[in-house]
Design a protein around this motif. Sequence first.
Motif, mmCIF file in Angstrom:
data_model
loop_
_atom_site.group_PDB
_atom_site.id
_atom_site.type_symbol
_atom_site.label_atom_id
_atom_site.label_comp_id
_atom_site.label_asym_id
_atom_site.label_seq_id
_atom_site.Cartn_x
_atom_site.Cartn_y
_atom_site.Cartn_z
ATOM 1 N N LEU A 72 0.857 -1.177 0.000
ATOM 2 C CA LEU A 72 0.000 0.000 0.000
ATOM 3 C C LEU A 72 0.898 1.235 0.000
ATOM 4 C CD1 LEU A 72 -3.193 -0.097 2.241
ATOM 5 C CD2 LEU A 72 -2.509 1.806 0.799
ATOM 6 N N PRO A 73 1.631 1.408 -1.090
ATOM 7 C CA PRO A 73 2.614 2.489 -1.083
ATOM 8 C C PRO A 73 1.959 3.857 -1.280
ATOM 9 C CG PRO A 73 2.605 1.383 -3.212
ATOM 10 C CD PRO A 73 1.550 0.716 -2.379
ATOM 11 N N VAL A 74 2.415 4.817 -0.532
ATOM 12 C CA VAL A 74 1.926 6.186 -0.693
ATOM 13 C C VAL A 74 3.119 7.122 -0.697
ATOM 14 C CG1 VAL A 74 0.657 8.071 0.386
ATOM 15 C CG2 VAL A 74 -0.277 5.758 0.438
ATOM 16 N N GLU A 75 3.176 7.980 -1.689
ATOM 17 C CA GLU A 75 4.233 8.982 -1.695
ATOM 18 C C GLU A 75 3.609 10.339 -1.957
ATOM 19 O OE1 GLU A 75 8.554 9.479 -3.720
ATOM 20 O OE2 GLU A 75 7.607 7.499 -3.849
ATOM 21 N N PHE A 76 3.743 11.236 -1.017
ATOM 22 C CA PHE A 76 3.225 12.585 -1.253
ATOM 23 C C PHE A 76 4.138 13.288 -2.255
ATOM 24 C CE2 PHE A 76 1.819 11.988 3.304
ATOM 25 C CZ PHE A 76 0.505 11.719 2.968
ATOM 26 N N TRP A 77 3.534 14.114 -3.085
ATOM 27 C CA TRP A 77 4.327 14.889 -4.033
ATOM 28 C C TRP A 77 5.135 15.915 -3.252
ATOM 29 C CZ3 TRP A 77 4.209 13.659 -9.208
ATOM 30 C CH2 TRP A 77 4.984 14.492 -10.051
ATOM 31 N N SER A 78 6.391 16.117 -3.663
ATOM 32 C CA SER A 78 7.184 17.097 -2.915
ATOM 33 C C SER A 78 7.970 18.047 -3.818
ATOM 34 C CB SER A 78 8.153 16.369 -1.976
ATOM 35 O OG SER A 78 9.024 15.569 -2.750
ATOM 36 N N ASP A 79 8.117 17.700 -5.078
ATOM 37 C CA ASP A 79 8.992 18.491 -5.949
ATOM 38 C C ASP A 79 8.222 19.617 -6.631
ATOM 39 O OD1 ASP A 79 10.921 19.466 -7.560
ATOM 40 O OD2 ASP A 79 11.168 17.636 -8.782
ATOM 41 N N PRO A 80 8.563 20.868 -6.337
ATOM 42 C CA PRO A 80 7.854 21.980 -6.997
ATOM 43 C C PRO A 80 8.086 21.987 -8.503
ATOM 44 C CG PRO A 80 9.108 22.762 -5.115
ATOM 45 C CD PRO A 80 9.538 21.344 -5.364
ATOM 46 N N GLU A 81 9.223 21.435 -8.939
ATOM 47 C CA GLU A 81 9.550 21.414 -10.359
ATOM 48 C C GLU A 81 8.527 20.555 -11.105
ATOM 49 O OE1 GLU A 81 12.118 23.284 -11.398
ATOM 50 O OE2 GLU A 81 11.521 22.807 -13.465
ATOM 51 N N PRO B 119 6.554 22.987 1.021
ATOM 52 C CA PRO B 119 6.970 24.258 0.407
ATOM 53 C C PRO B 119 6.931 24.195 -1.113
ATOM 54 C CG PRO B 119 8.556 23.526 2.056
ATOM 55 C CD PRO B 119 7.616 22.384 1.829
ATOM 56 N N GLY B 120 6.440 25.239 -1.710
ATOM 57 C CA GLY B 120 6.479 25.365 -3.153
ATOM 58 C C GLY B 120 5.331 24.701 -3.893
ATOM 59 N N SER C 130 12.574 26.829 6.058
ATOM 60 C CA SER C 130 12.064 27.777 7.056
ATOM 61 C C SER C 130 11.445 28.979 6.347
ATOM 62 C CB SER C 130 13.212 28.237 7.964
ATOM 63 O OG SER C 130 14.174 28.920 7.175
ATOM 64 N N ALA C 131 10.768 29.793 7.108
ATOM 65 C CA ALA C 131 10.065 30.922 6.505
ATOM 66 C C ALA C 131 11.073 31.908 5.937
ATOM 67 C CB ALA C 131 9.232 31.615 7.564
ATOM 68 N N PRO C 132 10.887 32.292 4.679
ATOM 69 C CA PRO C 132 11.753 33.353 4.163
ATOM 70 C C PRO C 132 11.521 34.581 5.040
ATOM 71 C CG PRO C 132 10.287 32.460 2.441
ATOM 72 C CD PRO C 132 9.830 31.919 3.751
ATOM 73 N N ALA C 133 12.620 35.236 5.366
ATOM 74 C CA ALA C 133 12.494 36.354 6.308
ATOM 75 C C ALA C 133 11.615 37.460 5.736
ATOM 76 C CB ALA C 133 13.881 36.895 6.625
ATOM 77 N N LEU D 98 2.998 37.637 10.038
ATOM 78 C CA LEU D 98 2.787 36.680 11.123
ATOM 79 C C LEU D 98 3.999 35.788 11.367
ATOM 80 C CD1 LEU D 98 -0.916 35.629 10.355
ATOM 81 C CD2 LEU D 98 -0.090 37.364 11.972
ATOM 82 N N GLY D 99 4.982 35.881 10.447
ATOM 83 C CA GLY D 99 6.192 35.069 10.647
ATOM 84 C C GLY D 99 5.960 33.581 10.448
ATOM 85 N N ILE D 100 4.992 33.258 9.640
ATOM 86 C CA ILE D 100 4.666 31.843 9.403
ATOM 87 C C ILE D 100 4.969 31.523 7.941
ATOM 88 C CG2 ILE D 100 2.750 30.195 9.267
ATOM 89 C CD1 ILE D 100 1.440 31.945 11.535
ATOM 90 N N PRO D 101 5.650 30.408 7.693
ATOM 91 C CA PRO D 101 5.939 30.052 6.296
ATOM 92 C C PRO D 101 4.641 29.943 5.485
ATOM 93 C CG PRO D 101 7.067 28.564 7.809
ATOM 94 C CD PRO D 101 6.166 29.411 8.641
ATOM 95 N N ARG D 102 4.732 30.363 4.263
ATOM 96 C CA ARG D 102 3.530 30.436 3.429
ATOM 97 C C ARG D 102 2.842 29.076 3.276
ATOM 98 N NH1 ARG D 102 4.199 32.539 -2.641
ATOM 99 N NH2 ARG D 102 5.165 30.495 -2.776
ATOM 100 N N GLU D 103 3.673 28.026 3.192
ATOM 101 C CA GLU D 103 3.089 26.707 2.927
ATOM 102 C C GLU D 103 2.294 26.164 4.105
ATOM 103 O OE1 GLU D 103 6.328 27.360 2.972
ATOM 104 O OE2 GLU D 103 7.381 25.989 4.313
ATOM 105 N N LYS D 104 2.386 26.862 5.246
ATOM 106 C CA LYS D 104 1.618 26.400 6.410
ATOM 107 C C LYS D 104 0.176 26.907 6.390
ATOM 108 C CE LYS D 104 5.017 24.552 8.982
ATOM 109 N NZ LYS D 104 5.144 23.092 9.056
ATOM 110 N N PHE D 105 -0.082 27.886 5.533
ATOM 111 C CA PHE D 105 -1.433 28.458 5.512
ATOM 112 C C PHE D 105 -2.367 27.628 4.630
ATOM 113 C CE2 PHE D 105 0.998 32.284 6.620
ATOM 114 C CZ PHE D 105 0.209 32.828 7.625
ATOM 115 N N VAL D 106 -3.561 27.409 5.124
ATOM 116 C CA VAL D 106 -4.605 26.801 4.293
ATOM 117 C C VAL D 106 -5.877 27.628 4.463
ATOM 118 C CG1 VAL D 106 -5.881 24.719 3.690
ATOM 119 C CG2 VAL D 106 -3.662 24.519 4.826
ATOM 120 N N ILE D 107 -6.422 28.070 3.345
ATOM 121 C CA ILE D 107 -7.698 28.792 3.417
ATOM 122 C C ILE D 107 -8.793 27.838 2.964
ATOM 123 C CG2 ILE D 107 -8.929 30.878 2.773
ATOM 124 C CD1 ILE D 107 -6.347 31.921 3.454
#
Lengths: 627, 343
Positions: free
Chosen positions: A437-446, A468-469, B2-5, B40-49
């Motif tokens: 039951l493999p699961v891999e979340f996407w992580s690469d913004p590219e 991030p990204g 980490s959060a971009p400054a 707010l000093g929170i990384p953007r990817e942490k926000f969910v609307i």
Amino acid sequence: MTLPTVESDNRLSREVEHERLDDVVIRFAGDSGDGMQVTGSQFTNTSALHGNDLATFPDFPAEIRAPAGTLPGVSAFQVRIADYDIHTPGDQPDVLVAMNPAALAVNLQDLKPNGILIVNTDEFEERNLKKAGYAANPLEDRSLESYRVFQVPLATLTRRALEGSELDAKSIERCKNFFALGMAYWLFSRPLEPTLRYLDKKFGARPQLADANAVVMRAGWNYCDITEAFHTRYEVEPARLAPGVYRNITGNAALALGFIAASRKSGLPLFQGAYPITPASDLLHELAQFRHFGVTTFQAEDEIAAICAAIGAAFGGALAITSTSGPGMALKGEAMGLAVMTELPLVVVDIQRGGPSTGLPTKTEQADLLQAIFGRNSEAPMPVIAASSPADCFERAYEACRIAVRHMTPVVLLSDGYLANGSEPWRLPDLGALADLPVEFWSDPEGFAPFRRDPESLARPWAIPGTPGLEHRIGGLEKQDGSGNVSYDAANHERMVHTRAEKVARVARELPPLEVHGEPEGGPLLVLGWGSTAGAITGAVNLARREGLPVSRAHLHHLNPFPANLGAVLDRFDQVLIPELNLGQLALLVQARYPKRVVSFPKVQGKPFFRNEVLAKIRELLGGGSR
Amino acid sequence: MSAPATLTKKDFQTDQEVRWCPGCGDYAILSAVQAVFPELGIPREKFVIVSGIGCSSRFPYYMNTYGFHTIHGRAPAVATGLKLARPELEVWIATGDGDALSIGGNHLIHTLRRNVGVKILLFNNRIYGLTKGQYSPTSEVGKRTKSTPYGSIDYPFNALSVAIGTGATFVARSIDVFQAHLKETLKAAAAHHGTAFVEIYQNCNIFNDKAFAHLTEKEVRDDALVYLQHGRPLVFGKAKDRGVRLNGTELEVVRFADGFGPDDCLVWDETRSNPAIAFMVAQMEPPRFPVPIGVLRRVEMPTFESGVAAQTEQEIGRKGVGSLDKLLHSGDLWTVRPDGSIA
């Protein structure tokens, strides 16, 4: 008070006949307050440990305590034990224990001719007889002559056994089901230890209750031993089951374990959103115990919130499920469409019950099939799978999760009241042998796009918040394929509708082919079933084949999409019989998809099929005789 | 990562064309949120609307964060599941008066009573905009709309009273055009751990234009509003010549010309654990009273998700991390040996 030690046969106080049976069906019936479910469960558990194959059918009213002594208040537990591989809890009981006139009135019609009938005579007084609709006392008017009737003043004997006890009268009265249980143990040569262990565990904090029930059970056993009423004891030898470690399990408990297994195997925390509803609540109760497995159960404010919370959890990367019954799934319809649109993995468990509307909450039915497949606005395809036995619920729960995460789709898993509460021996699976039951979340913004697809499964990436990204938006509005931007473009919409349909259709590529038992090369008759009818169909087909009838069977676990070879299987048979607990929903689907005409065999009584009903239909279609 | 400054407002804008009507109050709210988030000093990817359905609920599409445009009224339920699964995320809900108080009323009150750590921005324009102008549960009695040609009959909800009635731990009100006040209010909401409920009066210039003009027009606003400021008396009026005082069990407006002064006025304490006074103040409406804006209530209570996490930790502490193999092998077991015998 010291517990009596357990007797073995050589300590019987008199000579009795011993008769070996390969198969026996016992039904305990009484008022909802009489403890029939506990009595039946105990008999079941003890028989399971004895090594019998077994199947159970608890049947209880929707009211927690309907007025005492009335017909609607009757609660029953049927268990069938056998020394061979069985598939159903049996059509007709060989033994009926009736704790009051109402229980007799409701259940007598099912008892086999010459069957054993144990009645609690204490309850057969005018008021209770009247409540049960008896003009005259059936114990006195010879209406029970075709049965072997044993009249036992259960309440009186229970009180006598507990003379001197410090328990109040009501608590003493409540022990009488254990008198009946003790009698059943004597009759069927079962040991008392498993139930004694159960009592110790159950009433650990109140040992006087454990003692009282033990004494009463023992008194029931002794009663059979010393009175001359019973001349025969019955033996049902252990069944020849496949080697392995077994436990007895209900469908709802098996579902819970299947989901936990999927959670472990995928590495995703399990999240369940649920709102209490019969007969699905036990799945919530089961999973709520497993916090230390990383399971979060959320009892939501309503059915809609339950699925929406599960969808939110799935967005966040949890293995998300929501469980309900038909009325609840109706409420979840719009949110199921949202899960389809946003292509998030989710399992929607529907433990079907009699309907429509509130219907028959505690009775079984299979009439949500079309709702599961079509019950949403617009084109909202979802894979639909169905469990076929209590133990099979484990595998189906696991499979539902696997399909959901592999294809990024919500999946409907159908069970029903009969499977949910019924139990059977379950051979514990080899955890190593479970499918990956493999699961891999996407992580690469590219190259990330919320709706770029895996070319094989057509799944979109599972990109969870916090990565991030990959910031992106999903929602119920139609999206542009690939980018996931809101799009009202006509051609794009059509492409997306087709893509969502194709994605679900491709699930069939990974399904095992439908197996035909009997005559795989084809023949005059195929019995095609789905869901909980498996037991009755298997039993009926096996019997018919023993009679020489050339009948085959196949059982669908996958209702959408169908296994890829279904059409070819249908083509190989002259006739196809589809028994189902609805007005012919699978028959409708099959005939819509394939040129084959089928014979629909519906039953909608809130009860499972009897094996003999299916057998009779098979005989009828094959001309009534053997070849 | 980490959060971009140096996250800026621009980092929270998307490349998607904003499709609210020109002049809609939603633009101002969007702008305020985009301005506050980078602070707010929170990384953007942490926000969910998370949003429901309605004009306000298009909000996530215009925020360059994670976003989920769900179904009508259900945003709080989706957000609850998300927050339970991922407590470390910053989950904000954009909703409207119809979405939150009508079709989604049940989810709103239960989210508030559970104190789930999400922020709820309720854009209240007192009208259904996206369906083109039907009265809403916050429309005033007698509202003439397409669906109420003879005037609406039912009494409106006071959103703040609803929230306080559920035991909400953070309840505030602001107005779209008061950007500075709105941003301060959003920051206060962001700093709160439990559910932060912010009602934002928002002008729908198409279907309910000037619904709040009696509060926002320059010439009237100082007399029509009272700013709730923690630790300060409830004084209002262009000349700061009036106040709200608690007289017995009733609130009343007093004029300083009549011999009263700021010392007679109710000193605002947003942290009162008893919600009774906050409830009374929430009920203040014209013509008898000025309309309160600011933070009505801010009390700390454990959040729902922290309670769930604590139970999980406690159970793991007591039982250890569950073993699947042990779980399957629990209860009464028997073994069928290869020779068919039972053990």
